[in-house]
Structure formats: C-alpha cells, structure tokens
Design a protein around this motif. Sequence first.
Motif, PDB file in Angstrom:
ATOM      1  N   ASP A  54      34.612  44.600  48.937  1.00 11.21           N
ATOM      2  CA  ASP A  54      34.359  46.026  49.164  1.00 11.21           C
ATOM      3  C   ASP A  54      35.536  46.630  49.924  1.00 11.21           C
ATOM      4  O   ASP A  54      36.028  46.024  50.880  1.00 11.21           O
ATOM      5  CB  ASP A  54      33.063  46.183  49.977  1.00 11.21           C
ATOM      6  N   GLY A  55      35.981  47.804  49.502  1.00 17.16           N
ATOM      7  CA  GLY A  55      37.095  48.461  50.183  1.00 17.16           C
ATOM      8  C   GLY A  55      38.316  47.561  50.169  1.00 17.16           C
ATOM      9  O   GLY A  55      38.765  47.129  49.118  1.00 17.16           O
ATOM     10  N   GLY A  79      38.476  50.328  44.899  1.00 19.51           N
ATOM     11  CA  GLY A  79      37.674  49.312  45.586  1.00 19.51           C
ATOM     12  C   GLY A  79      36.917  48.485  44.560  1.00 19.51           C
ATOM     13  O   GLY A  79      36.722  48.914  43.414  1.00 19.51           O
ATOM     14  N   ALA A  80      36.474  47.283  44.989  1.00 20.13           N
ATOM     15  CA  ALA A  80      35.829  46.356  44.055  1.00 20.13           C
ATOM     16  C   ALA A  80      34.358  46.680  43.845  1.00 20.13           C
ATOM     17  O   ALA A  80      33.714  46.089  42.979  1.00 20.13           O
ATOM     18  CB  ALA A  80      35.981  44.923  44.566  1.00 20.13           C
ATOM     19  N   SER A  81      33.810  47.586  44.642  1.00 19.87           N
ATOM     20  CA  SER A  81      32.390  47.952  44.470  1.00 19.87           C
ATOM     21  C   SER A  81      32.211  49.419  44.852  1.00 19.87           C
ATOM     22  O   SER A  81      31.358  49.760  45.668  1.00 19.87           O
ATOM     23  CB  SER A  81      31.506  47.050  45.327  1.00 19.87           C
ATOM     24  N   VAL A  85      31.117  53.955  40.863  1.00 19.53           N
ATOM     25  CA  VAL A  85      31.257  53.065  39.701  1.00 19.53           C
ATOM     26  C   VAL A  85      29.981  52.224  39.551  1.00 19.53           C
ATOM     27  O   VAL A  85      29.443  52.103  38.442  1.00 19.53           O
ATOM     28  CB  VAL A  85      32.500  52.157  39.839  1.00 19.53           C
ATOM     29  N   ALA A  86      29.502  51.677  40.678  1.00 16.49           N
ATOM     30  CA  ALA A  86      28.297  50.830  40.630  1.00 16.49           C
ATOM     31  C   ALA A  86      27.101  51.621  40.086  1.00 16.49           C
ATOM     32  O   ALA A  86      26.346  51.118  39.245  1.00 16.49           O
ATOM     33  CB  ALA A  86      27.986  50.283  42.022  1.00 16.49           C
ATOM     34  N   ALA A  87      26.948  52.867  40.535  1.00 16.66           N
ATOM     35  CA  ALA A  87      25.817  53.684  40.083  1.00 16.66           C
ATOM     36  C   ALA A  87      25.945  54.010  38.596  1.00 16.66           C
ATOM     37  O   ALA A  87      24.951  53.935  37.849  1.00 16.66           O
ATOM     38  CB  ALA A  87      25.752  54.977  40.905  1.00 16.66           C
ATOM     39  N   ALA A 301      39.129  51.483  35.132  1.00 14.40           N
ATOM     40  CA  ALA A 301      37.659  51.509  35.144  1.00 14.40           C
ATOM     41  C   ALA A 301      37.042  50.760  36.326  1.00 14.40           C
ATOM     42  O   ALA A 301      35.955  50.194  36.201  1.00 14.40           O
ATOM     43  CB  ALA A 301      37.116  50.962  33.827  1.00 14.40           C
ATOM     44  N   GLY A 302      37.726  50.767  37.469  1.00 12.84           N
ATOM     45  CA  GLY A 302      37.140  50.180  38.674  1.00 12.84           C
ATOM     46  C   GLY A 302      36.760  48.716  38.514  1.00 12.84           C
ATOM     47  O   GLY A 302      35.831  48.243  39.166  1.00 12.84           O
ATOM     48  N   GLY A 303      37.451  47.984  37.654  1.00 12.05           N
ATOM     49  CA  GLY A 303      37.199  46.554  37.504  1.00 12.05           C
ATOM     50  C   GLY A 303      36.498  46.172  36.215  1.00 12.05           C
ATOM     51  O   GLY A 303      36.491  44.999  35.833  1.00 12.05           O
TER      52      GLY A 303
END
Length: 460
Positions: A54-55, A79-81, A85-87, A301-303
């Motif tokens: 995270d971060g 960030g990795a989470s 993106v997660a939502a 795409a954030g990972g």
Amino acid sequence: MTMQTTQPTYRLEQKRKITGEFPGPKSAELGARRAKVVAGGVASSVPVYVADADGGIILDVDGNSFIDLGSGIAVTSVGASDPAVAAAVSEQVGRFTHTCFMVSPYEGYIAVAEKLAALTPGDHEKRTVLFNSGAEAVENAVKVARIATGRTAVVAFDHAYHGRTNLTMGLTAKANPYKSSPAGSFGPFAPEIYRVPMSYPFREEAEIKGEDAARRAITMIEKQIGAENVAAILIEPIQGEGGFIVPAEGFLPALTAWAKEKGIVFIADEVQAGFCRTGAWFASEHEGIVPDIITMAKGIAGGMPLSAITGRADLLDAVHPGGLGGTYGGNPVACAAALAAIQTMEEQDLNGRARAIEEQVMGRLRALAGEVDIIGEVRGRGAMLALEFVQSGTAGSTKEPNAAATKAIADACLKAGVIILTCGTYGNVVRLLPPLVISDELLADALDVLEGAIREAAAA
Ligand SMILES: *Cc1c(COP(=O)(O)O)cnc(C)c1O
C-alpha cells in the motif's frame, strides 16, 4: 482556475521496519516450496514474499515493511492498492469478469480508448486496440505499421528493451538474460529487424548534438536498409531496462521529422515511461514529438494487466477486420481498473507529484555525486531517475562500468528495508521508480538508506 487535488490515503503504516532475521522464516519456507515447483528461469529481485502492499510500503509475510522504490517495475504508480482501483475492480468483478470484446463487446473498452485518445500527444483522429502485456502491444504496433506501409523492415536502437516474446526479443538489444546466455539461445529471432545507434550522452566518445546523433542513425538506415524499405522506427523516448537513457535534446524531433518525410511509422514505446511517470502523461511530450503510434502498459491500470496501442486512425484502420485482437485483450476488469487509475492520476495530480519527486531526489543525488567518485551520472525525468556507477576515478575518462558496486548498493538497501532495482546494458545503473503516491517522509528515509549504501560502496 486552480485544480482541486486530493491526497492519497493509506491503509498500511508508511514506515520502514525490519524485524529479526532476513529473509524471515515464512519467506524461507515459501522459497523452499517455490524451488520445488517454479521454474528456475523465473528470477526474483528480492528473497521475501509479499503479504500486503500500500502506498510506498511492501509488507512481507514475516512482518517486515520495505520501502518500495520499484513499483513492480513502474506499474503501481497510483500505489499497489489504490482505493479507487480496488473499488472499480470489485464493482466490475461482481457484474462480469469476461465476455471477450471480439465476441460480445462492452463499454469499458470504449471508455479506455476515449481516454487514451484524449491523453496521448496530438489532436489528430486516433484509434486504439487493447491487449494484456507490453510485449503484445509492441508486436501489434509492428503488425499495424507493416500492413499500413506495405514494408517489412523495423528499426530498433542500441540499449533497447521491448519484451520477451519472439519478435520483441529480437527488437531488444541486450543478449543476456533476455535472448541468450552462455548456456544457450532462445533464437532463432524474427527477420527484418535492424539496430542503429542510440543517443546516450554519458557514453558518447565526444559531445554530440541530438540532431547529429539522429543524423548518424538516419545515415545508417539510408545506407544499410533503404528508407523505402522501413515500415517503422521503434524507440523508447527514455530507455528503461537499457539504463534510463535520456537521449540528447533534439534527437527525437529530428528522427520523427525524417520518418514523416519518408512515410515511416514512428512508434514510441512508452510502456515504462507513460502515465505520469516522467512528470507528463507521456515522455514524448518533453520534446514535443507526436508519435504515429504509442505503445502503453505498465502504469496504465494500477497493477491490472492491460496494454494498449493508440495511433493515427488511417494507420490503425488500414488493418482488415479480425486482423487484431486476442481473447483477453481489454479485459473488462482491467479496463475498469485503468479508468479508476487514470482518474486517481488526474485527481491527485500525479504528474505534479512526479515532478516534485524529481526535485527532491535530484537535489540530494546531485550533491552526493559531487562527493562520491563512483557516480558517473545522475539522470532521468520525474520519478524515473537513475544513477550510473563507474569504477573509482574513471567518471571523467574511460567511464568503466561498475556492476559490482551497483549490486552491493542494491543488496545493502534491501537489508536495510528499501527495495531498489538495477538495470543497464552494463548492469551498472540503479533505477528509482517509486510509486507516485509515496510520501515525502518515506522517500526521504529511503534516500538516507540509499545514500549510506552508496557511501559504503564508494569506500570499499
Ligand atoms: C516492460 C517493457 C516492455 C514489455 O512489457 P511486458 O508487459 O513485460 O511484456 C516493453 N517495452 C518497454 C519499454 C518496457 O519497459
């Protein structure tokens, strides 16, 4: 009008912490399981296994917190989470995970294409195709250029990296480990690939202007290939794996102007440099060039695995229906992630953040370079920054690469809880690719560790 920017929020405490032995018992156990089932050809930079990220922090399975200066190779810029993106991923997964855009299409793909048309340089009409990996994007950019021009030759550069598939291995410059090792070769490689000299200011024999370095490459193309045979010139505007090489000013504009005059498709491989990494949406913008086709992946795409080519409508539309695609290309979950990641980049002004990181890191590293004689050069743009190491006393003369010091520095950083990556044709470059959402305090702590490791290596 002032832009309203939001601040990143973090789930994990943004603090470096190494507890007990290293690697810890749980990582050691996973390492042993891995050795029995995972192919030895897949190597990892660090011997610890991830529990959470995270971060600017990667937390391992034994409770160690590392500062991440690699972003999974320039991928997790938001960030990795990232919560957005997660939502977006959760929401999309709850509706459908896949239908295949070539079978039953959906809106997310179109929305990503609209976004890429707006963000990439140039106000001409554009078309986009989505894929899964950077290599796949490069392969398809070459396919388009060949169909559109009716020519076959592709020009690539010294120190280039374009991927690990057969065509992109051929386009990549470095033999070991990407194409071969003393033990054997992955070849034969695809034909009609030609390599010409890059502009690598630190390693030129004498100072050479960007236009003249371009002329050197162009002359070689004209004499050895023939401009009329060239479908595409493929180049990273700032080279990644090759050593974060920033070409001399004027090199890229001279190349694009000549390509345009000769009807050659100019492909900018922005897989590593794109999406705010260099303090602009694309590294091409720093020199005002407008590529015919841009390849994108990593930060997009954030990972989530997603890649794209965006380019001139007349080129992309030259391909017959059914000629481009792939089962997973533009997967709906990856598209949802990309739209959320791009929104985070806009809302948190991550271009501005990358420029602030450049200021913070460059100030310190330039001062250090004045004191430590194994630093040959400090270079890069935004949060794509590098140190090239040379043997003591050779920075002003032979510039002998110092891969041993580079490795010792990376190892010392890791032991202290900072993950840094190395690169370069000569294995002598430390590259810094922090997540763009890293806090100033965490970055400052990482730089303290890096500086200590460099001073130690210089004194060894
Ligand atoms: C990483 C990279 C690629 C390959 O991307 P993959 O997703 O690993 O296939 C291509 N070009 C550049 C410039 C890269 O940095």
